[in-house]
Design an enzyme around this catalytic site. Structure first.
Site, PDB file in Angstrom:
ATOM      1  N   ASP A 376      59.600  61.042  58.915  1.00  0.00           N
ATOM      2  CA  ASP A 376      60.798  61.627  59.491  1.00  0.00           C
ATOM      3  C   ASP A 376      60.882  63.074  59.076  1.00  0.00           C
ATOM      4  O   ASP A 376      60.271  63.464  58.092  1.00  0.00           O
ATOM      5  CB  ASP A 376      62.029  60.945  58.881  1.00  0.00           C
ATOM      6  CG  ASP A 376      62.420  59.734  59.679  1.00  0.00           C
ATOM      7  OD1 ASP A 376      61.926  59.603  60.798  1.00  0.00           O
ATOM      8  OD2 ASP A 376      63.217  58.937  59.156  1.00  0.00           O
ATOM      9  N   ASP A 717      65.007  55.504  58.453  1.00  0.00           N
ATOM     10  CA  ASP A 717      66.279  55.209  57.821  1.00  0.00           C
ATOM     11  C   ASP A 717      67.211  54.421  58.741  1.00  0.00           C
ATOM     12  O   ASP A 717      68.001  53.633  58.283  1.00  0.00           O
ATOM     13  CB  ASP A 717      66.952  56.482  57.314  1.00  0.00           C
ATOM     14  CG  ASP A 717      66.873  57.610  58.326  1.00  0.00           C
ATOM     15  OD1 ASP A 717      66.685  57.312  59.513  1.00  0.00           O
ATOM     16  OD2 ASP A 717      67.006  58.777  57.922  1.00  0.00           O
ATOM     17  N   ASP A 721      64.838  51.945  63.373  1.00  0.00           N
ATOM     18  CA  ASP A 721      63.511  52.169  62.814  1.00  0.00           C
ATOM     19  C   ASP A 721      62.901  50.878  62.320  1.00  0.00           C
ATOM     20  O   ASP A 721      61.709  50.812  62.061  1.00  0.00           O
ATOM     21  CB  ASP A 721      63.595  53.136  61.620  1.00  0.00           C
ATOM     22  CG  ASP A 721      63.850  54.552  62.082  1.00  0.00           C
ATOM     23  OD1 ASP A 721      63.542  54.834  63.244  1.00  0.00           O
ATOM     24  OD2 ASP A 721      64.342  55.353  61.273  1.00  0.00           O
TER      25      ASP A 721
END
Lengths: 1024, 278
Positions: A376, A717, A721
């Site tokens: 990310d 997070d 996901d």
């Protein structure tokens, strides 16, 4: 309402052909949409009164407590059911039959069968087999319990982690507002939320005031979305009047009716679907399985071979079975799996200290074999807070410090233009520090306000000091907050100079809008007319800052003439009775969520470690690319196709795609890509950034990487996901920003959300792989020294050199601590400078390791132990030549006048006692040589002297424990008949020492030749 | 090239194991140099001596039917084989044998434990001393009459000098024929209930003494006394009860002859008789 799979753009559903056979994820997402549509039906369209009717509630009074309790009993608590855990008993039984346990159970079975037969025949020694069986069963059960306990312990870390402080919700019941735990909420409850709260359930909003929610945990989109009571979209997921469970209210307040609770919420459904994604075996599990098969294969084939040999040598079947048990016990490294578990959990502990919390022990190693990390951006690579990065005033761009712990700003602050700009920045800002944080560093303080204003507030606080008192001295008399039509924010202040009675108008906003309203520009404190040349300079600066992916704001001011706006002038923001044009432009400030300072180093480490770092973000491509460049995911010299096109001034289509090492892929492009195209991108480009991607696309990217044969680590997070986290070889959830669902799906939790922690994790993972190799090599070696006695006993009919119980004392006694100690060994070279291991080629236990341990060091150990054995017998009266072929008479209970080499006569018990002395001597010799084995296993390539004999202190703990346990067994328990140990003359401890030295010297020579002649025949065959 | 590689590996292991074998044999040879060929370095595992009987039997049981020679034939053969060395015609060479008298006397020390003086002499043991159990008159050693003989012997241990027991500690029957140079042997019923089933027990030993004379000790080992005859005591059970299992325990008595719970053959042994009447 029946929303089809392909009609909604809320979740980007890939075309199923992209998945080939693996279309479960598309199915999953499809069914998710379907069920979402069904479940929500039309709550968002109903009027308030219809809702009241539907849920039997009242907006003014709420539910009655009794009714709420009723519904609670019907629907269950408002909490997500944790993923169905394997029942403890199943986990336990798995440990009991996993690995070598089956072999040992077979040994146990044989022992008891032969006990039964011998008992029926009335053989005196029948009970020995019963005991052996019991011991073997105990070994299996104890190691099983141990492994289970270790497993449970690491799971518990996780359990304690997920138990967070219970959330409270403000609910209207019996016409009274009260706080109840969020899990007590039921459908029909009227709840109030305010900025900062987590939404406690799926809520249909009935009253809002400036309410904005952050849906990032659901959609991955971090931009706050405003919420109102209006029905704005057919799709319940898109309409504004519904707020979802587990998302956060960023600002404003709202009241709503709970329409879904617990697992029936959107998040609940996603979470339950994610648990359907199967868990794949971890690489280390595969390796250990491979190793178990190897050893079991060796054990069974040698066992069966010698069973046949002994039967054809006319041994009794029963005896042959007893030999078979011995061979199995000798071959199976009983303590090894426990050792591996301990080593892994030690590493897990070490990693937890470095902020990597490992949920599944085996994931420790998986991280080490990672070849692609899909990371990310926000929070992982970046600090997750807007920070002022650049300023432009006096026709010049200044850089600001963006590090995490800034206390001053180094750029030149002497210009009067800066003084003017800083005043605007300070005054034209609604953000405030929460009170009571004076002792915290400025960067850590909590601010009420949006991200940009927070950045500006902190920026000015760092430079100017107490912003609040500056604002107090410049009393605000009027204000127009930012809105999307004006695209500016304005406020009017009294000045802090008591002699200056003018008002100061300050304004900030989108740069082009601000510039439109200006007629002059401040250069070095002087107002100069804004001519086209200066406007050009502004444009250049604006483009430059924007091109760096930064959010740019323009600032301007105007001192209102005292005569027109006297001290008591009433400013009216609705009629705008003051000028908002012909202002004086002062400067630009640009902000970015800056990379964490440790990340560039970590990325370059990954690069040298052969790990590809792919950035996957929902952000704008320009911002994503800028961050990627600043952390080194896209290196300074590499170009994307678009860059090349721009440089050569040709259309993008004409660029040779292979020249571009980097690629920035937009989510929209990804949507239209076939899996082959995605594979091509992943293959052709070494530096890849996926921008504007939805969390669902992450799954596609992960699968793409896995198709390349990579071991993929994924960070995430959001709830969405979780499928990607599950699908990845190692899913890494964020400890701070991560949702519970993500943490549940992940194998590892990153406590500080920092990318750099992943890299330390990788290092630990690689180290443990190397060290496990050493541990296994160490453990396997002595198996040969335990096995040879049986083989020679069968073939040469000598008295038994070592007992089955004695073997267990080596495997589970002296050898345990040393093999764990190898887990503490430091790396031999920079392990972050080599490529990730190829999971198909670089096995944990390869042919070389097995051959070198079994056929070379193992045999040397056997020779050393046999020398001790023959010495003990010779010095007691049985010269080696007398021992050959004596087995039948030696073991006969009827012969109590067995003659030795000197003509002396021995009773059966005297012979047995001598045999136990032999066991003890053999045991001691193996132990002594295992010390040498332990030392040589410290390194696989380097000389021991380079590695340092004393650097790993735990090795010495291992050596002392080994010798200590041997001393206790020999002299302390030497009188316990059942253990078959006898006190041993001290000199016999040293018979094997020359062989121990020989082992050391031989291994040093091996390593020397490997270093001298890399790639040679020797290197290929001797390096494990 | 695959062949070459295989050959290389084979060659490596031939050399490697060759060297290891060399080292192994070399070390064993060096070790053997430190060991004397006349007496063992340690005797702590073999002493104190065991007491054993002839015939040697599985599960310490002598079971036969007096009227059926086939049933006791193995015992007789065993006794015959054992006593062959004790025949008078094999004890004629005076270079090897020495007459040590007919009554127990002192130890016969024969110098140091090496071959500096050549082989050591050994005491004669006359088979006739065993009388009814000598097999000279009755080749079935009493088995055909249901009066079985067994031979009792003390295990050979180099240099071991058994010490005659002190008077008080002995059962009165043993004291009947006491000699200060005798290691007496005595057999009793193992179990209380067998006491009346065991009947009379006859002992035949040197000069009629029921034990081992001290002149046969110490033993000098296989190399120095290759034809050593260990002293024997024959025990004949002349009135055993038939058709029941009778357990008998025989002990040798001496100050340095000890008994152990773990080793049931140390200084004593027990044996079962099961004589069928038909």
């Amino acid at each position: 309402m029946n929303v089809g799979c392909h009609t909604s753009n809320f979740i980007h559903v890939p075309r199923s052909r992209q998945f080939g056979n693996k279309n479960f994820s598309s199915l999953m997402l499809c069914s998710l949409q379907f069920s979402v549509s069904l479940g929500m039906q039309d709550d968002h369209r109903l009027s308030t009164s219809d809702l009241e009717k539907k849920y039997g509630t009242s907006i003014d009074k709420g539910l009655s407590s009794a009714r709420a309790a009723e519904i609670l009993a019907r629907d269950g608590p408002n909490a997500l059911t944790p993923p169905k855990a394997t029942p403890e008993i199943v986990k336990f039984l798995k440990q009991m039959i996993g690995g070598f346990s089956i072999l040992l159970w077979i040994g146990t079975g044989f022992s008891w069968i032969s006990f039964g037969i011998q008992l029926a025949q009335g053989v005196d020694s029948a009970f020995d087999n019963l005991y052996l069986g019991v011991v073997l069963a105990l070994v299996v059960i104890l190691t099983g319990i141990f492994a289970y306990y270790q497993e449970a312990k690491s799971t518990n870390i996780m359990a304690s982690f997920s138990k967070m402080i219970p959330q409270q919700a403000l609910v209207l019941r019996n016409a009274e507002k009260k706080e109840v735990p969020a899990d007590q909420l039921v459908v029909g409850d009227i709840v109030e939320i305010k900025g900062g709260d987590r939404i406690p359930a799926d809520i249909r909003l009935i009253f809002t005031q400036g309410c904005k929610v952050d849906n990032s945990s659901l959609t991955g989109e971090s931009e706050p979305q405003s919420r109102s009571c209006d029905f704005t979209h057919e799709n319940p997921l898109e309409t504004r009047n519904i707020a979802f469970y587990s998302t956060t209210c960023v600002e404003g307040t709202a009241t709503g009716i709970v329409i879904n609770t617990g697992d029936r919420t959107i998040i609940g459904r996603i979470a339950s679907l994610a648990s359907g994604v199967g868990n794949e075996k971890t690489p280390i599990a595969i390796e250990i399985e491979h190793f178990v098969y190897l050893v079991a294969g060796v054990a069974i084939s040698i066992g069966v071979l010698f069973f046949i040999i002994s039967v054809s040598m006319r041994y009794k079947i029963l005896d042959s079975i007893i030999f078979l048990i011995g061979i199995i016990v000798a071959n199976v490294p009983e303590g090894l799996l426990a050792t591996v578990t301990v080593s892994l959990s030690l590493t897990a502990k070490r990693m937890a200290k470095k902020n990597c919390l490992v949920k599944n022990l085996e994931a420790v190693e998986t991280l080490g074999s990672t070849s692609i990390i899909c990371s990310d951006k926000t929070g992982t690579l970046t600090q997750n807070r807007m920070t002022v990065a650049h300023l432009w005033f006096d026709n010049q761009i200044y850089s600001a410090d963006t590090s995490e712990d800034q206390t001053t700003q180094p750029f030149d602050q002497s210009s009067p233009s800066w003084t003017a700009l800083s005043k605007i920045v300070t005054l034209c800002n609604r953000a405030e520090f929460r009170p009571g944080q004076e002792n915290l560093p400025i960067m850590k303080r909590v601010v009420v306000g949006d991200a940009s204003e927070t950045a500006l507030l902190k920026f000015s606080e760092v430079i100017l000091g107490d912003v609040m008192s500056i604002r107090a001295q410049n009393k605000k008399v009027a204000e127009i907050p930012f809105n999307s039509t004006n695209k500016f924010q304005l406020s009017i202040h009294e000045t802090d100079d008591p002699h200056d009675k003018r008002f100061l108008l300050v304004m900030k906003g989108a740069p082009e809008r601000i510039l439109e309203r200006c007629s002059t520009i401040m250069i070095n404190g002087k107002e100069e007319p804004l001519d086209s040349e200066k406007a050009e300079a502004f444009q250049t600066a604006y483009m430059e800052l924007g091109g760096m992916g930064e959010r740019v704001l323009g600032f301007c001011h105007l001192y209102l003439p005292e005569n027109e706006f006297p001290e008591n002038f009433k400013f009216d923001t609705d009629s705008m009775n003051f000028p908002t044009s012909n202002l004086c432009f002062v400067g630009l400030l640009s902000m970015i969520d800056p990379p964490r300072s440790t990340v560039p180093d970590a990325v370059s480490k990954c690069r040298s470690a052969g790990i590809k770092v792919i950035m996957v973000t929902g952000d704008h491509p320009i911002t994503a690319k800028a961050i990627a460049k600043s952390v080194g995911i896209i290196s300074a010299t590499s170009e994307t196709v678009e860059d090349i096109a721009k440089r050569l001034n040709i259309p993008v289509e004409q660029v040779n795609r292979r020249e571009a090492t980097a690629a920035v892929v937009n989510g929209m492009e990804l949507k239209d890509m076939s899996s082959e195209q995605l594979d091509e991108i992943l293959r052709e480009h070494s530096e890849i950034v996926f921008a504007r991607t939805s969390p669902q696309q992450k799954l596609i990217i992960v699968e793409g990487c896995q198709r390349q044969g990579a071991v993929v680590a994924v960070t995430g997070d959001g709830v969405n996901d979780s499928p990607a986290l599950k699908k990845a070889d190692i899913g890494i959830a964020m400890g701070i920003a991560g949702s519970d669902a993500a943490k549940n799906a992940a194998d590892m939790v990153l406590l500080d959300d920092n990318f750099a922690s992943i890299v330390t994790g990788v290092e630990e993972g690689r180290l443990i792989f190397d060290n496990l190799k050493k541990t296994i090599a160490y453990t396997l070696t002595k198996n040969i020294a335990e096995l040879c006695p049986f083989l020679i006993y069968i073939i040469a009919s000598i008295p038994m050199p070592i007992g089955t119980i004695t073997i267990l004392f080596i495997d589970l006694g002296t050898d345990i601590i040393p093999s764990v100690a190898l887990a503490y060994e430091k790396a031999e070279s920079d392990i972050m400078n080599r490529r990730p291991r190829n999971k198909r080629k670089d096995r944990l236990v390869n042919e070389q390791l097995a051959v070198y341990s079994y056929l070379q060091i193992g045999i040397m150990q056997s020779v050393g132990a046999f020398v001790t054995y023959f010495t003990v017998y010779a010095e007691q009266g049985f010269l080696p030549s007398t021992l050959l072929g004596v087995r039948v008479d030696w073991e006969s209970n009827a012969i109590n006048d067995f003659e030795d080499s000197y003509g002396q006569q021995w009773t059966k018990y005297q012979r047995t006692y001598l045999q136990w002395t032999g066991y003890t001597a053999f045991f001691v010799s193996i132990t002594i040589q295992q010390v040498a084995d332990l030392i040589i296993r410290k390194t696989r390539r380097n000389s021991i002297f380079r590695q340092g004999l004393f650097r790993n202190k735990v090795i010495w703990v291992g050596i002392f424990s080994q010798i200590g346990i041997a001393l206790i067994l020999t002299y302390g328990l030497g009188h316990v008949t059942a253990l078959n140990f006898t006190p041993l003359r001290f000199q016999y401890w040293f018979v094997a020492v020359p062989f121990a030295i020989l082992i050391w010297v031989y291994d040093e020579i091996r390593k020397l030749l490997i270093r001298r002649y890399p790639g040679s025949w020797w290197d290929k065959n001797m390096y494990y | 090239t695959k062949r070459v590689l295989l050959f290389k590996i084979l060659l490596f292991y031939v050399i490697f194991y060759g060297c290891l074998a060399g080292i192994f044999i070399g070390t064993i040879q060096v070790m053997l140099l430190t060991v004397s060929e006349f007496e063992p370095k340690y005797q702590d595992r073999v002493a104190p001596p065991g007491l054993t009987q002839v015939p040697q039997v599985q599960k310490t049981e002598i079971a036969f039917t007096a009227s059926e020679p086939r049933t006791y034939e193995p015992y007789v053969r065993n006794l015959d084989n054992f006593l062959r060395d004790y025949s008078a015609e094999l004890q004629t060479e005076n270079i090897v044998f020495q007459d040590c008298g007919d009554v127990p006397t002192e130890y016969k020390e024969r110098g140091p434990y090496n071959d500096a003086q050549g082989q050591k002499k050994v005491c004669k043991f006359k088979r006739e001393w065993l009388e009814n159990c000598s097999g000279l008159n009755d080749p079935t050693y009493g088995y055909k009459d249901g009066k079985p003989c067994i031979l009792v012997k003390l295990n050979r241990i180099i240099g071991f000098k058994p010490q005659a027991p002190v008077n008080e500690s002995l059962p009165p029957e043993v004291m009947a024929k006491y000699s200060p140079n005798l290691i007496p042997v005595h057999c009793v019923a193992k179990r209380e209930e067998d006491v009346d089933k065991i009947g009379t027990v006859e002992y035949y030993g040197m000069g009629g003494y029921p034990g081992f004379g001290l002149q046969y000790y110490p033993y000098y080992g296989k190399l120095l006394q290759p034809r050593y005859l260990q002293p024997l005591v024959a025990v004949q059970f002349t009135n055993l009860t038939y058709d029941v299992e009778v357990r008998v325990e025989c002990r040798a008595y001496g100050q340095n002859i000890v008994y152990s719970d773990k080793d049931r053959f140390q200084g004593r042994f027990d044996i079962k008789f099961d004589i069928k009447s038909s």
